[in-house]
Design an enzyme around this catalytic site. Sequence first.
Site: not given
Length: 475
Positions: A86, A212, A255, A264, A267
């Site tokens: 996708t 995410n 970090n 990921c 997007k």
Amino acid sequence: MKIAVIGTGYVGLVSGACFSGWGHDVVCMDKNAQKIASLERGVVPIYEPGLDELVERNFAAGRLRFTCDLADAVRGASVVFIAVGTPPRAGHGDADLSFVYMAARELASLIEDNAVIVIKSTVPVGTGDIVQKIIGSVRKAGSFSVASNPEFLREGVAIRDFLEPDRVVIGIEDDRARDVLTKLYGASLDLRRTPIVVTQRRTSELIKYAANAFLATKITFINELADLCEQVGSDVSHLALGVGLDKRIGTSFLNAGPGYGGSCFPKDTMALLRTAQDHGVALRIVEETVTANEARKRRMALKVVDALGGDVEDLTIAILGLTFKPDTDDMREAPSVPLIETLQRFGARIRAYDPAGIENARQVLSDVELHRDPYECARDADAVVVVTEWDDIRHLDLASLKAVMRQKILVDLRNAFEPGAAERTGFRVSGIGRPTVARHDVTTATPSSAALHVSAARKTDLAYFEMAGGSNDNS
């Protein structure tokens, strides 16, 4: 259980191999005949530690097959996973769902009665509803189910993430899908007491994007604090530890570095923003995260220029690490690309090394001298820039590295090296989130150094240096 997986990209291949490892009969289908032929020969097209062995073992045992024939793949399958790509639509930012919808149209006349179609691809809210309508235009209502089962795989540790997940999320609209999927996962994960979150399909679709976006925001937050640390004389690694030990916050994804990348986070944050815009909702924090991250990638070039006295015209710069994180060959949205492009515009000559990403780097970089040996890459360089913290790079012999360089400048964008050790070797070091003013040794500036340091064993327990498999990205 007979399982079909449509798409043998990163998610599909890892999922299919792991399901077969649990003892299920799995057929992975892809239209790319060359890829299928390679897989049947035992050649895995992606770099993922342990995947070659897992595929080889289960293929040899007859639990894992590969085919280009969709009808063959779904014949007798009680569960069919859609795991096609996708990608973002060019110029739009939202997800291109054409492969998902194509798979649904082709599956409609081929699936078994009572089959559960599971969307494992990362898709916007409402995609499952459309897939339901596409299949429902061919098949009788109630003769099939459509569910959502997002993946949470981090490149480099994907097999472990699949076999030992934090949670499994299942989005369903009927009892059949719930029963089949909870049985599929529960039988293998019960002993680990892995939470299985069963929710509505639309909520499941949104969970992946929300997770995410939150992690991307966490990375951007620590990166901006790193900039502040440099100006006020603080150390971002100590700051991250002091903040992350708060259980409400956690140490993962703290970090500091050159910005997130990969397949990921960039997007998914853009797709989430587009979904929010379509529904008249403002996600200001996510908007600022995306903007700040893109700016940071290119601003890292200025850090390199500053380390070289403000001018890199005709200087040679060695880039160590090209992929967006260690233990992958993935160059998608890698911070190294805008960094290199910006330095080239400033007139620098670029040499680069990466343990696994050289071939993919050739597809996205131009006028870069690529090396498979880090010391040869650094030969006669005016500066070495650490962009990806591969173990091979962390364990370089600094004295040998210095010996082949023209100028002894180390720009450590991942804080991969202890700065004191590098400086004692003879390097001038510029790190991330470390003071630009005179540095004070925290181990002697306080009554007890133990108050500011955690033992190596304790750091391992806290997974402080593990942070998403050694990087700030999960996919």
